[in-house]
Design a protein around this motif. Structure first.
Motif, PDB file in Angstrom:
ATOM      1  N   ASN A   1       7.953   5.739   5.211  1.00 23.28           N
ATOM      2  CA  ASN A   1       8.380   6.370   3.947  1.00 23.28           C
ATOM      3  C   ASN A   1       7.290   6.256   2.879  1.00 23.28           C
ATOM      4  OD1 ASN A   1      11.022   7.112   4.881  1.00 23.28           O
ATOM      5  ND2 ASN A   1      11.629   4.963   4.660  1.00 23.28           N
ATOM      6  N   GLY A   2       6.040   6.356   3.330  1.00 23.29           N
ATOM      7  CA  GLY A   2       4.912   6.343   2.399  1.00 23.29           C
ATOM      8  C   GLY A   2       4.490   4.962   1.933  1.00 23.29           C
ATOM      9  N   THR A   3       5.075   3.894   2.508  1.00 20.94           N
ATOM     10  CA  THR A   3       4.797   2.535   2.041  1.00 20.94           C
ATOM     11  C   THR A   3       4.455   1.623   3.212  1.00 20.94           C
ATOM     12  OG1 THR A   3       6.407   2.836   0.252  1.00 20.94           O
ATOM     13  CG2 THR A   3       5.711   0.584   0.721  1.00 20.94           C
ATOM     14  N   LEU A   4       3.524   0.696   2.952  1.00 26.20           N
ATOM     15  CA  LEU A   4       3.181  -0.316   3.953  1.00 26.20           C
ATOM     16  C   LEU A   4       3.116  -1.673   3.256  1.00 26.20           C
ATOM     17  CD1 LEU A   4       2.256  -1.278   6.746  1.00 26.20           C
ATOM     18  CD2 LEU A   4      -0.081  -0.696   6.083  1.00 26.20           C
ATOM     19  N   TYR A   5       4.018  -2.581   3.653  1.00 25.71           N
ATOM     20  CA  TYR A   5       4.025  -3.942   3.117  1.00 25.71           C
ATOM     21  C   TYR A   5       3.285  -4.845   4.094  1.00 25.71           C
ATOM     22  CZ  TYR A   5       5.725  -8.651   2.130  1.00 25.71           C
ATOM     23  OH  TYR A   5       5.803  -9.996   1.882  1.00 25.71           O
ATOM     24  N   VAL A   6       2.274  -5.573   3.599  1.00 24.63           N
ATOM     25  CA  VAL A   6       1.498  -6.480   4.450  1.00 24.63           C
ATOM     26  C   VAL A   6       1.608  -7.889   3.869  1.00 24.63           C
ATOM     27  CG1 VAL A   6      -0.752  -6.976   5.472  1.00 24.63           C
ATOM     28  CG2 VAL A   6      -0.112  -4.607   4.973  1.00 24.63           C
ATOM     29  N   PRO A   7       2.253  -8.818   4.575  1.00 25.64           N
ATOM     30  CA  PRO A   7       2.392 -10.188   4.065  1.00 25.64           C
ATOM     31  C   PRO A   7       1.047 -10.907   4.020  1.00 25.64           C
ATOM     32  CG  PRO A   7       3.159 -10.056   6.327  1.00 25.64           C
ATOM     33  CD  PRO A   7       2.876  -8.647   5.903  1.00 25.64           C
ATOM     34  N   LYS A   8       0.989 -11.984   3.247  1.00 25.18           N
ATOM     35  CA  LYS A   8      -0.267 -12.730   3.069  1.00 25.18           C
ATOM     36  C   LYS A   8      -0.768 -13.371   4.366  1.00 25.18           C
ATOM     37  CE  LYS A   8       2.227 -16.814   1.384  1.00 25.18           C
ATOM     38  NZ  LYS A   8       2.428 -17.699   0.198  1.00 25.18           N
TER      39      LYS A   8
ATOM     40  N   TYR B   1       0.851  -1.191   0.000  1.00 26.63           N
ATOM     41  CA  TYR B   1       0.000   0.000   0.000  1.00 26.63           C
ATOM     42  C   TYR B   1       0.890   1.245   0.000  1.00 26.63           C
ATOM     43  CZ  TYR B   1      -3.370  -3.530   1.444  1.00 26.63           C
ATOM     44  OH  TYR B   1      -4.141  -4.669   1.513  1.00 26.63           O
ATOM     45  N   TYR B   2       0.410   2.283  -0.692  1.00 26.32           N
ATOM     46  CA  TYR B   2       1.168   3.535  -0.786  1.00 26.32           C
ATOM     47  C   TYR B   2       0.276   4.708  -0.383  1.00 26.32           C
ATOM     48  CZ  TYR B   2       4.638   0.954  -3.534  1.00 26.32           C
ATOM     49  OH  TYR B   2       5.581   0.039  -3.957  1.00 26.32           O
ATOM     50  N   LEU B   3       0.880   5.679   0.300  1.00 28.84           N
ATOM     51  CA  LEU B   3       0.168   6.921   0.584  1.00 28.84           C
ATOM     52  C   LEU B   3      -0.001   7.700  -0.723  1.00 28.84           C
ATOM     53  CD1 LEU B   3       1.924   8.161   3.863  1.00 28.84           C
ATOM     54  CD2 LEU B   3      -0.344   7.109   3.660  1.00 28.84           C
ATOM     55  N   LYS B   4      -1.129   8.376  -0.867  1.00 27.71           N
ATOM     56  CA  LYS B   4      -1.369   9.166  -2.066  1.00 27.71           C
ATOM     57  C   LYS B   4      -0.696  10.527  -1.916  1.00 27.71           C
ATOM     58  CE  LYS B   4      -5.002   8.533  -4.513  1.00 27.71           C
ATOM     59  NZ  LYS B   4      -6.371   8.515  -5.084  1.00 27.71           N
ATOM     60  N   GLY B   5      -0.360  11.141  -3.042  1.00 21.48           N
ATOM     61  CA  GLY B   5       0.301  12.447  -3.001  1.00 21.48           C
ATOM     62  C   GLY B   5       1.802  12.323  -3.060  1.00 21.48           C
ATOM     63  N   ARG B   6       2.450  13.464  -3.112  1.00 21.64           N
ATOM     64  CA  ARG B   6       3.908  13.490  -3.258  1.00 21.64           C
ATOM     65  C   ARG B   6       4.651  13.347  -1.937  1.00 21.64           C
ATOM     66  NH1 ARG B   6       4.906  18.309  -7.749  1.00 21.64           N
ATOM     67  NH2 ARG B   6       3.720  17.340  -9.459  1.00 21.64           N
ATOM     68  N   LYS B   7       4.001  13.695  -0.850  1.00 18.78           N
ATOM     69  CA  LYS B   7       4.680  13.652   0.449  1.00 18.78           C
ATOM     70  C   LYS B   7       4.834  12.207   0.923  1.00 18.78           C
ATOM     71  CE  LYS B   7       3.176  18.226   1.973  1.00 18.78           C
ATOM     72  NZ  LYS B   7       2.447  19.007   3.019  1.00 18.78           N
ATOM     73  N   LYS B   8       6.052  11.867   1.337  1.00 17.23           N
ATOM     74  CA  LYS B   8       6.352  10.533   1.868  1.00 17.23           C
ATOM     75  C   LYS B   8       7.005  10.671   3.238  1.00 17.23           C
ATOM     76  CE  LYS B   8       5.089   8.976  -2.164  1.00 17.23           C
ATOM     77  NZ  LYS B   8       3.730   8.414  -2.342  1.00 17.23           N
ATOM     78  N   PRO B   9       6.187  10.871   4.275  1.00 21.29           N
ATOM     79  CA  PRO B   9       6.758  11.063   5.620  1.00 21.29           C
ATOM     80  C   PRO B   9       7.476   9.810   6.113  1.00 21.29           C
ATOM     81  CG  PRO B   9       4.387  10.765   5.743  1.00 21.29           C
ATOM     82  CD  PRO B   9       4.722  10.876   4.290  1.00 21.29           C
ATOM     83  N   LEU B  10       8.376  10.020   7.078  1.00 27.62           N
ATOM     84  CA  LEU B  10       9.148   8.912   7.639  1.00 27.62           C
ATOM     85  C   LEU B  10       8.208   7.860   8.221  1.00 27.62           C
ATOM     86  CD1 LEU B  10      12.048   7.971   8.159  1.00 27.62           C
ATOM     87  CD2 LEU B  10      11.918   9.061  10.405  1.00 27.62           C
ATOM     88  N   THR B  11       7.220   8.312   8.987  1.00 28.04           N
ATOM     89  CA  THR B  11       6.173   7.406   9.488  1.00 28.04           C
ATOM     90  C   THR B  11       4.834   8.130   9.408  1.00 28.04           C
ATOM     91  OG1 THR B  11       6.456   8.139  11.783  1.00 28.04           O
ATOM     92  CG2 THR B  11       7.711   6.207  11.082  1.00 28.04           C
ATOM     93  N   TYR B  12       3.785   7.352   9.112  1.00 30.88           N
ATOM     94  CA  TYR B  12       2.442   7.936   9.052  1.00 30.88           C
ATOM     95  C   TYR B  12       1.449   6.862   9.503  1.00 30.88           C
ATOM     96  CZ  TYR B  12      -1.583  10.577   7.419  1.00 30.88           C
ATOM     97  OH  TYR B  12      -2.760  11.288   7.361  1.00 30.88           O
ATOM     98  N   SER B  13       0.632   7.204  10.490  1.00 28.91           N
ATOM     99  CA  SER B  13      -0.322   6.239  11.045  1.00 28.91           C
ATOM    100  C   SER B  13      -1.720   6.446  10.452  1.00 28.91           C
ATOM    101  CB  SER B  13      -0.396   6.371  12.568  1.00 28.91           C
ATOM    102  OG  SER B  13       0.844   6.041  13.153  1.00 28.91           O
TER     103      SER B  13
END
Length: 269
Positions: free
Chosen positions: A97-104, A39-51
């Motif tokens: 960094n704007g990304t969330l990896y979720v395993p199966k 999953y990726y955050l939308k927009g150009r901003k990629k914060p270090l962490t985002y909840s």
């Protein structure tokens, strides 16, 4: 010598049994594909962490007819609070960094993010390479078709289509500049280009603009009506909330408008 009586035997034929072919029933594919997801955050901003909110969010269940509370608990097998059993150990949903990896293995979190979360596709989105490839393929097909049409388009139509994009600037272009800008327009925005080529009002709108540029007709200062420049006689009134030249194009299709169109055409030639 006495004759023997002949007896006729009745033969009953049995109807052949109908053979009903066996239909192979294909197993239904599961509606949820078990796989790793990103999953990726939308927009150009990629914060270090985002909840992203993992509790106190709701999803409207059409079958049940009411909103159901959602919560991500690592020790539960469902994101629906009304289906949870036992203790609820709330877990945070954090993008790095704007990304969330979720395993199966984390199906509950995946379903919450992909199906039910209210911020899905507005705050974040799921990366779907197949859909992206299909969208890119569709765009390339639009582009090829648009460039092909643009290459074969005559000057009058090219001017009409390009005027919808560039406005009065088109009048100052040379034929080569017109062709160049038309091809660039077809490449950069093929879908809009193709829509304009089948819009029968495009040519009529361009005709009206050229008539105004030639000072044959004139749009009033308040943009409420068109008049003949030669005698200031009113031609037509622009309906409220309509673009003047779009309204003029539609008016050219009426009986009165067609007569005016032919008149203007003679003056321009």
């Amino acid at each position: 010598m006495a004759k023997k009586k002949e007896t006729k035997e009745t033969v009953i034929l049995e109807e052949p049994k109908k053979i009903i072919p066996k239909v192979k029933v294909e197993p239904k594919k599961p509606s949820w594909e078990i796989k790793d997801r990103v999953y990726y955050l939308k927009g150009r901003k990629k914060p270090l962490t985002y909840s992203v909110r993992s509790s106190n969010v709701y999803w409207f269940d059409e079958e049940k007819g009411y909103e159901r509370e959602l919560k991500y608990c690592q020790n539960q097998k469902t994101p629906f609070v009304d289906e949870m059993k036992g203790d609820q150990r709330l877990e945070h949903i954090v993008f790095q960094n704007g990304t969330l990896y979720v395993p199966k293995s984390k199906t509950t979190l995946q379903k919450l993010l992909s199906l039910y979360h209210p911020h899905r596709d507005s705050l974040y989105y799921e990366y779907k390479p197949v859909e992206i490839a299909q969208n890119q393929l569709d765009w390339l097909e639009f582009e090829v078709e648009a460039l092909k049409i643009a290459k074969e388009m005559d000057v009058d139509m090219a001017e009409a289509v390009l005027r919808a994009e560039k406005g009065s600037e088109v009048s100052n272009l040379s034929s080569k500049e017109l062709k160049r800008d038309l091809l660039l327009f077809a490449r950069d925005n093929p879908k809009l280009f193709l829509e304009l080529t089948v819009d029968d009002n495009v040519m009529l709108r361009n005709f009206g603009i050229k008539a105004a540029e030639a000072n044959i007709i004139r749009l009033s200062s308040d943009q409420r009506y068109f008049i003949w420049t030669s005698n200031d006689r009113k031609l037509m009134t622009v309906p409220f909330d309509e673009h003047p030249y779009s309204a003029l194009a539609a008016w050219f299709k009426t009986d009165e408008g067609m007569d005016v169109y032919k008149n203007i055409e003679k003056r321009m030639n």
